[in-house]
Enzyme design. Structure first.
Site, PDB file in Angstrom:
ATOM      1  CG  HIS A   1     -28.084  30.181  -2.049  1.00  0.00           C
ATOM      2  ND1 HIS A   1     -27.955  28.867  -1.670  1.00  0.00           N
ATOM      3  CD2 HIS A   1     -29.100  30.233  -2.944  1.00  0.00           C
ATOM      4  CE1 HIS A   1     -28.869  28.142  -2.307  1.00  0.00           C
ATOM      5  NE2 HIS A   1     -29.573  28.947  -3.089  1.00  0.00           N
TER       6      HIS A   1
ATOM      7  N   GLY B   1      20.418  23.023 -10.289  1.00  0.00           N
ATOM      8  CA  GLY B   1      21.117  22.195 -11.277  1.00  0.00           C
ATOM      9  C   GLY B   1      20.224  21.640 -12.371  1.00  0.00           C
TER      10      GLY B   1
ATOM     11  CB  VAL C   1      -0.686  12.456  -0.874  1.00  0.00           C
ATOM     12  CG1 VAL C   1      -1.272  13.597  -1.666  1.00  0.00           C
ATOM     13  CG2 VAL C   1      -0.876  12.690   0.604  1.00  0.00           C
ATOM     14  CB  ILE C   2       2.260   9.986  -4.426  1.00  0.00           C
ATOM     15  CG1 ILE C   2       2.984  11.294  -4.080  1.00  0.00           C
ATOM     16  CG2 ILE C   2       2.686   9.470  -5.805  1.00  0.00           C
ATOM     17  CD1 ILE C   2       4.491  11.201  -4.054  1.00  0.00           C
TER      18      ILE C   2
ATOM     19  CB  VAL D   1       5.115  -4.449  -0.985  1.00  0.00           C
ATOM     20  CG1 VAL D   1       6.007  -4.804  -2.162  1.00  0.00           C
ATOM     21  CG2 VAL D   1       3.706  -4.118  -1.456  1.00  0.00           C
TER      22      VAL D   1
ATOM     23  N   GLY E   1      11.984  25.569 -10.213  1.00  0.00           N
ATOM     24  CA  GLY E   1      10.700  25.106  -9.671  1.00  0.00           C
ATOM     25  C   GLY E   1      10.752  23.790  -8.905  1.00  0.00           C
TER      26      GLY E   1
HETATM   27  P1  NAI Z   1       2.656   9.065   2.120  1.00  0.00           P
HETATM   28  O1  NAI Z   1       3.492   9.124   3.328  1.00  0.00           O
HETATM   29  O2  NAI Z   1       1.540  10.034   1.903  1.00  0.00           O
HETATM   30  O3  NAI Z   1       2.018   7.592   1.983  1.00  0.00           O
HETATM   31  C1  NAI Z   1       2.806   6.434   1.930  1.00  0.00           C
HETATM   32  C2  NAI Z   1       1.918   5.230   2.193  1.00  0.00           C
HETATM   33  O4  NAI Z   1       2.665   4.043   1.921  1.00  0.00           O
HETATM   34  C3  NAI Z   1       1.436   5.133   3.630  1.00  0.00           C
HETATM   35  O5  NAI Z   1       0.055   4.928   3.648  1.00  0.00           O
HETATM   36  C4  NAI Z   1       2.217   3.926   4.165  1.00  0.00           C
HETATM   37  O6  NAI Z   1       1.532   3.251   5.195  1.00  0.00           O
HETATM   38  C5  NAI Z   1       2.369   3.075   2.914  1.00  0.00           C
HETATM   39  N1  NAI Z   1       3.469   2.091   2.951  1.00  0.00           N
HETATM   40  C6  NAI Z   1       4.721   2.284   3.423  1.00  0.00           C
HETATM   41  N2  NAI Z   1       5.438   1.141   3.289  1.00  0.00           N
HETATM   42  C7  NAI Z   1       4.633   0.200   2.699  1.00  0.00           C
HETATM   43  C8  NAI Z   1       4.794  -1.171   2.298  1.00  0.00           C
HETATM   44  N3  NAI Z   1       5.940  -1.827   2.464  1.00  0.00           N
HETATM   45  N4  NAI Z   1       3.750  -1.831   1.714  1.00  0.00           N
HETATM   46  C9  NAI Z   1       2.581  -1.167   1.540  1.00  0.00           C
HETATM   47  N5  NAI Z   1       2.370   0.131   1.907  1.00  0.00           N
HETATM   48  C10 NAI Z   1       3.376   0.814   2.474  1.00  0.00           C
HETATM   49  O7  NAI Z   1       3.717   9.125   0.901  1.00  0.00           O
HETATM   50  P2  NAI Z   1       3.552   9.462  -0.644  1.00  0.00           P
HETATM   51  O8  NAI Z   1       2.160   9.276  -1.115  1.00  0.00           O
HETATM   52  O9  NAI Z   1       4.653   8.710  -1.312  1.00  0.00           O
HETATM   53  O10 NAI Z   1       3.859  11.026  -0.691  1.00  0.00           O
HETATM   54  C11 NAI Z   1       5.156  11.512  -0.318  1.00  0.00           C
HETATM   55  C12 NAI Z   1       5.086  12.921   0.204  1.00  0.00           C
HETATM   56  O11 NAI Z   1       4.715  13.813  -0.834  1.00  0.00           O
HETATM   57  C13 NAI Z   1       4.081  13.064   1.327  1.00  0.00           C
HETATM   58  O12 NAI Z   1       4.701  13.716   2.396  1.00  0.00           O
HETATM   59  C14 NAI Z   1       2.997  13.902   0.731  1.00  0.00           C
HETATM   60  O13 NAI Z   1       2.425  14.777   1.692  1.00  0.00           O
HETATM   61  C15 NAI Z   1       3.689  14.678  -0.384  1.00  0.00           C
HETATM   62  N6  NAI Z   1       2.733  14.924  -1.462  1.00  0.00           N
HETATM   63  C16 NAI Z   1       1.742  15.823  -1.266  1.00  0.00           C
HETATM   64  C17 NAI Z   1       0.782  16.029  -2.227  1.00  0.00           C
HETATM   65  C18 NAI Z   1      -0.322  16.983  -1.955  1.00  0.00           C
HETATM   66  O14 NAI Z   1      -0.201  17.782  -1.034  1.00  0.00           O
HETATM   67  N7  NAI Z   1      -1.435  16.919  -2.687  1.00  0.00           N
HETATM   68  C19 NAI Z   1       0.808  15.321  -3.517  1.00  0.00           C
HETATM   69  C20 NAI Z   1       1.871  14.377  -3.598  1.00  0.00           C
HETATM   70  C21 NAI Z   1       2.795  14.209  -2.615  1.00  0.00           C
END
Ligand code: NAI
Length: 462
Positions: A441, A34, A179-180, A233, A39
């Site tokens: 190397h 949609g 990660v994000i 938070v 992608g």
């Molecule tokens: P995440 O699950 O990696 O991290 C979320 C973080 O927020 C955790 O450390 C958690 O403890 C914290 N958190 C949760 N509730 C909170 C609160 N009330 N106050 C403070 N901290 C709190 O989630 P994120 O970074 O949003 O990523 C989402 C998904 O996207 C993940 O599954 C990730 O693997 C994927 N992703 C992967 C990437 C990559 O492979 N390079 C890049 C971006 C996203």
């Protein structure tokens, strides 16, 4: 109305890869999307645009911090934010058009619009109902917020808004050290924003190897990111230009506030299956809102499959891609398979962080006898030549058999280096197999070999 062997709903990395593989296997295939472009989240508002901004801002960081030492003198470049966003959009365009080209090449029909499943064997797109012997749900995920936090994608943003801010914030608060949060936090810190990351837990990047977590946080602090750990938070109050974040420290229940121009909410994502009509169809869901699937990605309704972020498992593009290929092969009567024990995870900060297999903490919990082979990038000539000596490779191998059980890398090109270990693990290799393989190397990958040597008689360069 058209009739297909397979209709895939969603064109993210799971969906488009599945559709292309189905077509390659001789199945008449369509893919429903949609969005204006193919992608999904990854190409349009996720992996690809964030990597463009990480690349551009890393170049800036190099110019500001390392050029002079190499004899490259002169003023550091000025940031033209509008041009940086235009570059990012151009990268998105090249990639999304690439998928459109691949669909044409493989004769996959793009059904434009949002799809729903009125009954098994049928997919409705707009006013048209199409027939499909097999339906694959690949609708992905969406950012999940917190109670007391309203997203406006202007001042209080998800990763989508963070990729297109009208201007670089002076002060950015990131909620969630996952990660994000760390990738986008790095981008804005390099652009000069004051970045504060608020994390609920006591460590960053939950689930990662503990030593990597500690080293990573130390390096990020050195780069200027500020961390408030163990803080929940509670609310975010926003005006048109500012926000105030209230949090409670878990150790003593004290409440404090921090102000920012922009707040990035990065507290995880949740499966997205809205509007498909799954409840009416009786498709079973898990209590976490994921589509429940069996070992062959089949849902509880015959002829309907699901893959990617909307089912269980890590929310990673490459996990979705592998499931997309495997379910296509299953539908075509072959034996599709995904090895969930060997799915790498990468964080594209600088240095990169990459991980595959078990962490040391997991092995301890399992009571498994293991050995650790560790090598610092300080002992790697190539890394030292490019200011990238901070970090290490850590290989975990079975104490008895020497079989590689997991590897954790923080350092230059970690996201690429990890794949020699992925291949080794797929082949059930021992650390000695990696150690006895000749590595060119001078490359960063010599650090992987040295860590493998460290599982045996010892590394040479430390
Ligand atoms: P995440 O699950 O990696 O991290 C979320 C973080 O927020 C955790 O450390 C958690 O403890 C914290 N958190 C949760 N509730 C909170 C609160 N009330 N106050 C403070 N901290 C709190 O989630 P994120 O970074 O949003 O990523 C989402 C998904 O996207 C993940 O599954 C990730 O693997 C994927 N992703 C992967 C990437 C990559 O492979 N390079 C890049 C971006 C996203």
């Amino acid at each position: 109305m058209a009739s297909y062997d397979v209709i895939v709903i969603g064109s993210g990395p799971g969906g488009y890869v599945c559709a292309i593989r189905c077509a390659q296997l001789g199945l008449k295939t369509a893919c429903v999307e949609g969005r204006e472009t193919l992608g999904g989240t990854c190409l349009n508002v996720g992996c690809i645009p964030s990597k463009a901004l990480l690349h551009a801002t890393h170049q800036l960081h190099e110019a500001e911090h390392n050029f002079a030492a190499m004899g490259l003198k002169g003023a550091a470049p000025k940031v033209d934010w509008a041009q940086m966003l235009a570059y990012k959009d151009d990268v998105i365009g090249q990639n999304t058009k690439g998928i459109e080209f691949l669909f044409k090449k493989n004769k996959v029909d793009w059904l434009k619009g949002w799809g729903s499943i009125p009954e098994a064997g049928k997919v409705k797109v707009g006013d048209e109902v199409h027939e499909a012997k097999h339906i694959v749900i690949a609708t992905g995920s969406e950012a999940s917020s917190l109670p007391g936090v309203e997203i406006d994608e202007k001042v209080v943003v998800t990763s989508t808004g963070a990729l297109a801010l009208p201007k670089i914030p002076k002060k950015l608060v990131v909620i969630g050290a996952g990660v994000i949060g760390l990738e986008m936090g790095s981008v804005y810190a390099r652009l000069g924003a004051e970045v504060t990351v608020i994390e609920y837990l006591d460590q960053i990047t939950p689930g990662m190897d503990g030593e990597v977590q500690k080293t990573f946080q130390r390096i990020l602090k050195k780069q200027g990111l500020d961390f408030i750990m163990g803080a929940a938070v509670q609310k975010v109050e926003a005006t048109k230009t500012k926000a105030k974040v209230t949090y409670k420290l878990r150790k003593d229940d004290s409440v404090a506030t921090v102000e920012a121009d922009t707040v990035l909410v990065a507290t995880g994502r949740r499966p997205y299956t809205d509007g498909l009509g799954l409840q009416a169809l009786g498709v079973e869901m898990t209590d976490r809102g994921q589509v429940r699937t069996d070992a062959h990605w089949a849902t509880s309704v015959k002829g309907i499959y699901a893959i990617g972020d909307c089912i269980a498992g890590p929310m990673l593009a490459h996990k979705a891609e592998d499931e997309g290929m495997a379910v296509a092969e299953t539908i075509a009567g072959q034996a599709g398979h995904v090895n969930y024990g060997v799915i790498p995870g990468v964080i594209y900060t600088h240095p990169e962080v990459a991980t595959v297999g078990k962490t040391e903490e997991q092995l301890k919990d399992e009571g498994r006898a293991y050995k650790v082979g560790k090598f610092s990038f300080m002992g790697n000539g190539r890394a030292k030549a490019v200011f990238a000596g901070d970090g290490f490779v850590k290989i975990l191998a079975d104490k008895e058999t020497d079989r590689v059980l997991g590897t954790h890398i923080i350092g230059p090109m970690a996201g690429d280096l990890i794949h020699e270990i992925c291949v080794a693990m797929e082949f059930g290799a021992a650390a000695e197999d990696v150690a006895r393989t000749c590595h060119a190397h001078p490359t960063f990958s010599e650090a992987v070999r040295e860590a493998a040597l460290a599982c045996g008689d010892g590394p040479i360069h430390s």
